[in-house]
Design a protein around this motif. Structure first.
Motif, short mmCIF file in Angstrom:
data_model
loop_
_atom_site.label_atom_id
_atom_site.label_comp_id
_atom_site.label_asym_id
_atom_site.label_seq_id
_atom_site.Cartn_x
_atom_site.Cartn_y
_atom_site.Cartn_z
N ARG A 1 52.86 45.03 -25.43
CA ARG A 1 54.00 44.25 -26.42
C ARG A 1 53.29 42.77 -26.54
O ARG A 1 53.54 42.03 -27.62
CB ARG A 1 55.20 43.99 -25.72
N GLN A 2 52.65 42.26 -25.62
CA GLN A 2 52.19 40.92 -25.85
C GLN A 2 51.02 40.77 -26.82
O GLN A 2 51.13 39.68 -27.53
CB GLN A 2 51.81 40.27 -24.58
N ARG A 3 50.28 41.65 -26.66
CA ARG A 3 48.88 41.29 -27.44
C ARG A 3 48.85 42.43 -28.79
O ARG A 3 47.97 42.03 -29.43
CB ARG A 3 47.67 41.51 -26.67
N GLY A 4 49.39 43.53 -28.88
CA GLY A 4 49.34 44.29 -29.91
C GLY A 4 48.01 45.29 -30.08
O GLY A 4 47.09 44.88 -29.03
N PRO A 5 47.46 45.70 -30.90
CA PRO A 5 46.24 46.29 -31.02
C PRO A 5 45.26 45.52 -31.07
O PRO A 5 45.26 44.12 -31.19
CB PRO A 5 46.30 46.99 -32.58
N CYS A 6 44.06 46.05 -30.61
CA CYS A 6 42.64 45.39 -30.26
C CYS A 6 42.27 44.51 -31.60
O CYS A 6 42.16 45.26 -32.46
CB CYS A 6 41.73 46.06 -29.58
N GLN A 7 41.65 43.41 -31.31
CA GLN A 7 40.97 42.82 -32.39
C GLN A 7 39.64 42.62 -32.07
O GLN A 7 39.52 41.74 -30.91
CB GLN A 7 41.58 41.50 -33.03
N ASN B 1 52.51 58.41 -23.68
CA ASN B 1 53.40 57.24 -23.63
C ASN B 1 52.93 56.11 -24.56
O ASN B 1 53.76 55.03 -24.77
CB ASN B 1 53.34 56.74 -22.28
N PHE B 2 51.98 56.13 -25.30
CA PHE B 2 51.32 55.10 -26.13
C PHE B 2 51.04 55.81 -27.49
O PHE B 2 50.42 56.66 -27.74
CB PHE B 2 50.34 54.38 -25.46
N ALA B 3 51.19 55.24 -28.64
CA ALA B 3 50.70 55.44 -30.07
C ALA B 3 49.34 55.34 -30.15
O ALA B 3 48.75 54.50 -29.44
CB ALA B 3 51.60 54.59 -31.10
N PRO B 4 48.56 56.12 -31.00
CA PRO B 4 47.08 56.01 -31.09
C PRO B 4 47.02 54.82 -31.61
O PRO B 4 47.63 54.07 -32.34
CB PRO B 4 46.89 56.97 -32.46
N LEU C 1 42.30 50.16 -26.24
CA LEU C 1 40.89 50.77 -26.03
C LEU C 1 40.87 51.47 -24.81
O LEU C 1 41.75 50.65 -23.67
CB LEU C 1 40.01 49.75 -26.38
N LEU C 2 40.10 52.36 -24.32
CA LEU C 2 40.02 53.04 -22.98
C LEU C 2 38.72 53.11 -22.62
O LEU C 2 37.74 53.35 -23.49
CB LEU C 2 40.54 54.59 -23.12
N SER D 1 39.97 64.91 -27.90
CA SER D 1 41.22 64.46 -28.15
C SER D 1 40.96 63.10 -29.31
O SER D 1 40.09 62.61 -29.21
CB SER D 1 41.91 63.66 -26.85
N ASP D 2 42.03 63.28 -30.00
CA ASP D 2 41.80 62.29 -30.97
C ASP D 2 42.92 61.20 -30.97
O ASP D 2 42.98 60.33 -31.89
CB ASP D 2 42.32 62.77 -32.49
#
Ligand code: SF4
Length: 320
Positions: free
Chosen positions: A201-207, A242-245, A249-250, A293-294
């Motif tokens: 919620r705080q940071r959003g997608p990776c940049q 639990n999380f959208a694609p 990052l994993l 897994s995609d």
């Protein structure tokens, strides 16, 4: 930015001179911590204690880069993982050096002078009040990385909102019973899921910047434990469900190595599966599961990383 002090600390006796009772982390143990007095399940005072502050090159490429991650290793921990790779500092066998706010700030400035790509706070969750106090008054030229166990409350994490750019949490267990057995907490998956939701919620997608360094977002780590591959697959399923694609990052870590001191002292005797490294067949099973897994994007270590040489020396480097 700041939680109400009463949310984390309260004086149970009504006597204002009595030590604050700490309920900062999910363990909410109510220990009477003071600036100097170590107490609680994290075995820590309120004044931060550190064992090392140095450029570190053993993180993911998007964190270490070419000049290293400015890593601050804090002592104590609110989990009690039987296999802890940093057991000397997490259990306070090496209690570290206490740093005032000014000394912590000076330590940060010395790391910045070395040209590190970011400031990497390792296991500092139980020192959030002091760390946020220092971070709030600095104008930093690099991202702050919050490198944690993932076992944190959303209230704790909200204190970091705007001060931390990159979250680097573990996601240790999908299997609740395994979390209870190996880390002594009854509810690891649900607590870690709520924490991860708050981080995203705080940071959003990776940049990333032009050099491939992570400047904002969440990088989730999971240490694959030998004999516990079902737990790893449970973690992958939980994250997928639990999380959208593209939410994070994993990073799958294959570096588990039985710590000689823990094995020789008999502390792993009740966990024979933790007395060995990951086997190639186990690693392959995880890799097969993830690559078909995609849903996740990220990194996986190869088995050659399983050595105690990956563990830095907790000798006070960078603290004076
Ligand atoms: S931070 Fe430490 S003292 Fe405070 S609740 Fe957590 S384990 Fe207990």
């Amino acid at each position: 930015m700041w939680a109400e002090p009463e949310a984390a600390f309260s004086s149970g006796s009504g006597d204002p001179s009595a030590p604050a009772l700490c309920r900062l982390c999910p363990r909410a143990c109510g220990a009477p911590r003071t600036a100097e007095k170590a107490a609680g399940l994290c075995r820590s005072p309120l004044t931060p204690r550190l064992a090392r502050a140095a450029a570190h090159f053993g993180e993911e490429p998007c964190i270490s880069g070419t000049r290293g991650s400015g890593t601050l290793f804090f002592t104590g921990c609110h989990l009690s993982c039987v296999f802890c790779q940093n057991h000397e500092i997490s259990r306070c066998e090496i209690p570290g050096r206490a740093l005032s706010d000014r000394e912590l700030e000076e330590t940060i400035r010395r790391l910045l002078d070395r040209g590190v790509h970011n400031l990497n706070f390792v296991s500092a969750s139980h020192f959030i009040p002091a760390v946020t106090r220092v971070l709030a008054r600095l104008q930093l030229p690099v991202p702050v990385v919050w490198n944690s166990s993932g076992y944190e409350t959303p209230e704790q994490l909200r204190q970091l909102d705007g001060l931390v750019q990159v979250y680097l949490p573990d996601f240790k267990y999908g299997d609740e019973a395994l979390g209870r057995r190996l880390s002594g907490v009854p509810d690891y998956p649900s607590v870690a899921l709520a924490a991860l939701q708050e981080m995203i919620r705080q940071r959003g997608p990776c940049q990333m910047d032009q050099d491939g360094l992570l400047t904002s977002g969440v990088l989730v780590r999971h240490l694959i434990l030998p004999g516990c591959i079902e737990n790893t697959l449970d973690v992958l399923d939980l994250l997928r469900d639990n999380f959208a694609p593209g939410s994070f990052l994993l990073s799958l870590l294959s570096q588990y190595t039985p710590i000689r001191a823990l094995a020789e002292s008999g502390q792993l005797d009740d966990y024979p599966f933790l007395k060995r490294r990951l086997e190639p067949g186990e690693w392959q099973r995880v890799w097969d599961y993830i690559r078909y897994s995609d849903r996740e994007d990220g990194y996986i270590q190869d088995l050659s990383s399983a050595t105690e040489e990956m563990i830095p020396a907790f000798d006070g480097t960078g603290l004076s």
